[in-house]
Design a protein around this motif. Structure first.
Motif, PDB file in Angstrom:
ATOM      1  N   CYS A   9       0.868  -1.172   0.000  1.00 60.54           N
ATOM      2  CA  CYS A   9       0.000   0.000   0.000  1.00 60.54           C
ATOM      3  C   CYS A   9       0.912   1.232   0.000  1.00 60.54           C
ATOM      4  O   CYS A   9       1.621   1.462   0.986  1.00 60.54           O
ATOM      5  CB  CYS A   9      -0.911   0.005   1.223  1.00 60.54           C
ATOM      6  N   ALA A  10       0.900   1.965  -1.088  1.00 62.72           N
ATOM      7  CA  ALA A  10       1.782   3.122  -1.304  1.00 62.72           C
ATOM      8  C   ALA A  10       3.185   2.647  -1.682  1.00 62.72           C
ATOM      9  O   ALA A  10       3.534   1.473  -1.506  1.00 62.72           O
ATOM     10  CB  ALA A  10       1.835   4.037  -0.089  1.00 62.72           C
ATOM     11  N   TRP A  11       3.966   3.564  -2.225  1.00 66.36           N
ATOM     12  CA  TRP A  11       5.354   3.241  -2.537  1.00 66.36           C
ATOM     13  C   TRP A  11       6.326   4.226  -1.898  1.00 66.36           C
ATOM     14  O   TRP A  11       7.451   3.867  -1.572  1.00 66.36           O
ATOM     15  CB  TRP A  11       5.587   3.181  -4.045  1.00 66.36           C
ATOM     16  N   SER A  12       5.913   5.455  -1.642  1.00 67.32           N
ATOM     17  CA  SER A  12       6.858   6.460  -1.139  1.00 67.32           C
ATOM     18  C   SER A  12       7.183   6.291   0.340  1.00 67.32           C
ATOM     19  O   SER A  12       8.147   6.876   0.832  1.00 67.32           O
ATOM     20  CB  SER A  12       6.315   7.873  -1.383  1.00 67.32           C
ATOM     21  N   ASP A  13       6.394   5.482   1.070  1.00 71.11           N
ATOM     22  CA  ASP A  13       6.645   5.301   2.505  1.00 71.11           C
ATOM     23  C   ASP A  13       7.874   4.452   2.790  1.00 71.11           C
ATOM     24  O   ASP A  13       8.428   4.518   3.891  1.00 71.11           O
ATOM     25  CB  ASP A  13       5.432   4.615   3.173  1.00 71.11           C
ATOM     26  N   HIS A  14       8.309   3.677   1.831  1.00 73.97           N
ATOM     27  CA  HIS A  14       9.343   2.668   2.092  1.00 73.97           C
ATOM     28  C   HIS A  14      10.747   3.239   1.890  1.00 73.97           C
ATOM     29  O   HIS A  14      11.523   2.779   1.054  1.00 73.97           O
ATOM     30  CB  HIS A  14       9.135   1.461   1.182  1.00 73.97           C
ATOM     31  N   THR A  15      11.076   4.267   2.662  1.00 75.92           N
ATOM     32  CA  THR A  15      12.325   5.007   2.432  1.00 75.92           C
ATOM     33  C   THR A  15      13.556   4.121   2.555  1.00 75.92           C
ATOM     34  O   THR A  15      14.545   4.327   1.849  1.00 75.92           O
ATOM     35  CB  THR A  15      12.429   6.180   3.414  1.00 75.92           C
ATOM     36  N   ASP A  16      13.524   3.133   3.445  1.00 79.11           N
ATOM     37  CA  ASP A  16      14.698   2.278   3.622  1.00 79.11           C
ATOM     38  C   ASP A  16      14.885   1.286   2.480  1.00 79.11           C
ATOM     39  O   ASP A  16      15.913   0.618   2.408  1.00 79.11           O
ATOM     40  CB  ASP A  16      14.580   1.499   4.940  1.00 79.11           C
ATOM     41  N   PHE A  17      13.912   1.193   1.608  1.00 80.07           N
ATOM     42  CA  PHE A  17      13.955   0.258   0.486  1.00 80.07           C
ATOM     43  C   PHE A  17      14.732   0.820  -0.696  1.00 80.07           C
ATOM     44  O   PHE A  17      15.361   0.072  -1.453  1.00 80.07           O
ATOM     45  CB  PHE A  17      12.518  -0.088   0.080  1.00 80.07           C
ATOM     46  N   TYR A  18      14.715   2.135  -0.847  1.00 84.14           N
ATOM     47  CA  TYR A  18      15.273   2.750  -2.050  1.00 84.14           C
ATOM     48  C   TYR A  18      16.761   3.043  -1.903  1.00 84.14           C
ATOM     49  O   TYR A  18      17.234   3.385  -0.816  1.00 84.14           O
ATOM     50  CB  TYR A  18      14.505   4.029  -2.377  1.00 84.14           C
ATOM     51  N   PRO A  19      17.506   2.940  -3.003  1.00 86.51           N
ATOM     52  CA  PRO A  19      18.934   3.237  -2.958  1.00 86.51           C
ATOM     53  C   PRO A  19      19.178   4.691  -2.553  1.00 86.51           C
ATOM     54  O   PRO A  19      18.398   5.572  -2.913  1.00 86.51           O
ATOM     55  CB  PRO A  19      19.391   2.994  -4.409  1.00 86.51           C
ATOM     56  N   PRO A  20      20.232   4.952  -1.809  1.00 81.57           N
ATOM     57  CA  PRO A  20      20.552   6.336  -1.430  1.00 81.57           C
ATOM     58  C   PRO A  20      20.697   7.212  -2.670  1.00 81.57           C
ATOM     59  O   PRO A  20      21.298   6.809  -3.671  1.00 81.57           O
ATOM     60  CB  PRO A  20      21.891   6.197  -0.699  1.00 81.57           C
ATOM     61  N   GLY A  21      20.100   8.392  -2.602  1.00 76.33           N
ATOM     62  CA  GLY A  21      20.224   9.338  -3.704  1.00 76.33           C
ATOM     63  C   GLY A  21      19.185   9.180  -4.793  1.00 76.33           C
ATOM     64  O   GLY A  21      19.129  10.009  -5.710  1.00 76.33           O
ATOM     65  N   LEU A  22      18.354   8.143  -4.720  1.00 74.38           N
ATOM     66  CA  LEU A  22      17.326   7.977  -5.733  1.00 74.38           C
ATOM     67  C   LEU A  22      16.287   9.100  -5.592  1.00 74.38           C
ATOM     68  O   LEU A  22      15.752   9.329  -4.514  1.00 74.38           O
ATOM     69  CB  LEU A  22      16.635   6.617  -5.593  1.00 74.38           C
ATOM     70  N   LYS A  23      15.995   9.764  -6.687  1.00 74.15           N
ATOM     71  CA  LYS A  23      15.035  10.858  -6.649  1.00 74.15           C
ATOM     72  C   LYS A  23      13.630  10.318  -6.341  1.00 74.15           C
ATOM     73  O   LYS A  23      13.242   9.260  -6.844  1.00 74.15           O
ATOM     74  CB  LYS A  23      15.022  11.588  -7.990  1.00 74.15           C
ATOM     75  N   PRO A  24      12.864  11.053  -5.522  1.00 75.91           N
ATOM     76  CA  PRO A  24      11.491  10.610  -5.230  1.00 75.91           C
ATOM     77  C   PRO A  24      10.657  10.375  -6.483  1.00 75.91           C
ATOM     78  O   PRO A  24       9.791   9.492  -6.499  1.00 75.91           O
ATOM     79  CB  PRO A  24      10.929  11.769  -4.394  1.00 75.91           C
ATOM     80  N   THR A  25      10.937  11.134  -7.534  1.00 72.57           N
ATOM     81  CA  THR A  25      10.174  10.994  -8.768  1.00 72.57           C
ATOM     82  C   THR A  25      10.461   9.677  -9.484  1.00 72.57           C
ATOM     83  O   THR A  25       9.735   9.302 -10.408  1.00 72.57           O
ATOM     84  CB  THR A  25      10.479  12.154  -9.729  1.00 72.57           C
ATOM     85  N   ARG A  26      11.518   8.974  -9.045  1.00 77.87           N
ATOM     86  CA  ARG A  26      11.865   7.707  -9.684  1.00 77.87           C
ATOM     87  C   ARG A  26      11.574   6.504  -8.787  1.00 77.87           C
ATOM     88  O   ARG A  26      11.856   5.362  -9.173  1.00 77.87           O
ATOM     89  CB  ARG A  26      13.344   7.703 -10.083  1.00 77.87           C
ATOM     90  N   GLN A  27      11.000   6.760  -7.620  1.00 76.54           N
ATOM     91  CA  GLN A  27      10.727   5.660  -6.701  1.00 76.54           C
ATOM     92  C   GLN A  27       9.751   4.648  -7.280  1.00 76.54           C
ATOM     93  O   GLN A  27       9.923   3.433  -7.109  1.00 76.54           O
ATOM     94  CB  GLN A  27      10.204   6.204  -5.372  1.00 76.54           C
ATOM     95  N   LEU A  28       8.701   5.120  -7.931  1.00 78.27           N
ATOM     96  CA  LEU A  28       7.721   4.193  -8.483  1.00 78.27           C
ATOM     97  C   LEU A  28       8.358   3.297  -9.540  1.00 78.27           C
ATOM     98  O   LEU A  28       8.068   2.092  -9.599  1.00 78.27           O
ATOM     99  CB  LEU A  28       6.538   4.958  -9.078  1.00 78.27           C
ATOM    100  N   GLU A  29       9.230   3.860 -10.373  1.00 74.87           N
ATOM    101  CA  GLU A  29       9.915   3.056 -11.380  1.00 74.87           C
ATOM    102  C   GLU A  29      10.750   1.962 -10.719  1.00 74.87           C
ATOM    103  O   GLU A  29      10.783   0.814 -11.183  1.00 74.87           O
ATOM    104  CB  GLU A  29      10.815   3.934 -12.233  1.00 74.87           C
ATOM    105  N   TYR A  30      11.437   2.320  -9.649  1.00 72.63           N
ATOM    106  CA  TYR A  30      12.267   1.352  -8.931  1.00 72.63           C
ATOM    107  C   TYR A  30      11.394   0.275  -8.296  1.00 72.63           C
ATOM    108  O   TYR A  30      11.672  -0.927  -8.406  1.00 72.63           O
ATOM    109  CB  TYR A  30      13.105   2.059  -7.874  1.00 72.63           C
ATOM    110  N   TYR A  31      10.320   0.709  -7.651  1.00 69.72           N
ATOM    111  CA  TYR A  31       9.375  -0.220  -7.019  1.00 69.72           C
ATOM    112  C   TYR A  31       8.856  -1.235  -8.041  1.00 69.72           C
ATOM    113  O   TYR A  31       8.740  -2.430  -7.750  1.00 69.72           O
ATOM    114  CB  TYR A  31       8.229   0.587  -6.410  1.00 69.72           C
TER     115      TYR A  31
END
Length: 279
Positions: A9-31
Motif C-alpha cells: 500500500c503506497a510506494w513512497s513510505d518505504h524510504t529504507d527500500f530505495y537506494p541512497p540518492g534515488l530521486k522521489p520521482t523515480r521511486q515508483l519506477e524502482y518499485y
C-alpha cells in the motif's frame, strides 16, 4: 487458480527500500522492478490531478496495475455535513481524475475504506449503495473497520450485500481489539477480484492518538510463521477469483516491502519484474 499479485500500500513510505540518492520521482519506477501492483494512498488525503495518474501510468510497465484508495471525504472520514449534491461533485472530480489509468488499462479497483465509526445500519448501507451507483463504471473494493458489519448473522448479510452489488470484499489482517477492528473474513464476493490488505498486528499502537507519523501504527514485521499462516488462509480464495491482490500495509521503514518480497519467495514468484533505465 487465479493470478496472484503481491505488492504494498503506497510506494513512497518505504524510504529504507530505495537506494541512497534515488530521486522521489523515480521511486515508483524502482518499485515496479520488484512488484506488479501497488495501492495509491495519496488519493485518500487529497484529490489528485489527472496528470499525476497519467505520469504514474507512463512510469510503470505495461502489465503493472493500480488500486486507488478513495478520497477521505467520499468515505466520510471527515464526518462532513455535505449534502448529496456536494458529495456528488467531489465523487465526479475523483472519478474523472482516474481517466488516464483507465485508458492505460492499469486501474484494477477503487478502494472504499470506511472509518471505524461507519457502523452497520440502514443509513450507512444506503450510502454504500449510493457510492456504488455514483462509481458504477469502476470495480469497487470495500473495507469496513467497524466490527458490527461482521458480527453474528450480520456477517452473511454483509457478504450478500457485497456480492449482490458487485463489490469486492477486502480481506484484512489486523489487531483484534475492540469494535474498531474487523476479523479476517476470507470470502470472495466478486469473482473477478479479491483484495487482501495486511495491516500488521501492533495492538499497542492500533488506537494510539497523537502519533508522530501514521507509520507508527503499522510498526510490525510479520514473521515467516505468520506469513505462512496468512497465506494458508487466503490463497484458497485465488481458486474463486480471477485475480488476487496481496497488499502489505505495515508501512514502517521497509517492513511492508520486506514482507511482500518474502511472500513472493514463498509463492515462487521471480523478484525482478523489469529493469529500470538509468538517468
Amino acid at each position: 487458480m487465479g493470478t496472484v499479485l503481491v505488492g504494498t500500500c503506497a510506494w513512497s513510505d518505504h524510504t529504507d527500500f530505495y537506494p541512497p540518492g534515488l530521486k522521489p520521482t523515480r521511486q515508483l519506477e524502482y518499485y515496479a522492478q520488484f512488484f506488479p501492483v501497488v495501492e495509491i494512498d495519496s488519493t485518500f488525503y487529497a484529490l489528485q490531478p489527472a496528470r499525476n495518474f497519467d505520469g504514474w501510468a507512463r512510469k510503470t510497465p505495461e502489465n503493472f496495475v493500480f488500486d486507488v484508495k478513495a478520497y477521505r471525504v467520499i468515505t466520510r472520514h471527515d464526518r462532513s455535513p455535505m449534502d448529496k449534491d456536494e458529495l456528488a461533485y467531489i465523487v465526479n472530480r475523483f472519478a474523472s481524475s482516474l481517466t488516464p489509468l483507465e485508458e492505460a488499462g492499469k486501474l484494477r479497483a477503487v478502494l472504499l475504506q470506511f472509518p471505524p465509526f461507519f457502523v452497520c445500519n440502514p443509513r450507512n448501507i444506503s450510502y454504500l449503495l449510493w457510492c456504488r451507483e455514483r462509481l458504477a463504471s469502476f470495480t469497487l473494493a470495500v473495507e469496513f473497520r467497524h466490527r458490527s458489519w461482521f458480527e453474528g448473522d450480520t456477517r452473511d448479510q454483509t457478504l450478500k450485500l457485497l456480492a449482490d452489488n458487485r463489490l469486492v470484499n477486502v480481506v484484512c489482517d489486523e489487531p483484534q481489539i475492540g469494535q474498531g477492528s474487523v476479523p479476517m473474513v476470507a470470502e470472495v464476493t466478486y469473482p473477478k477480484l479479491v483484495i487482501c490488505r495486511f495491516h500488521g498486528r501492533n495492538a499497542q499502537m492500533w488506537y494510539r492518538k497523537g502519533l508522530k507519523t501514521s507509520g507508527e501504527r503499522f510498526n510490525y514485521l510479520y514473521s515467516d510463521e505468520e506469513l505462512e499462516e496468512l497465506l494458508g488462509r487466503v490463497l484458497p480464495l485465488s481458486e474463486k477469483a480471477e485475480e488476487m491482490h496481496i497488499l502489505m500495509n505495515n508501512n514502517f521503514g521497509d517492513y511492508a516491502v520486506r514482507n511482500a518480497l518474502r511472500i513472493r519467495e514463498m509463492l515462487g514468484i521471480n523478484h525482478r519484474c523489469t529493469q529500470m533505465e538509468p538517468d
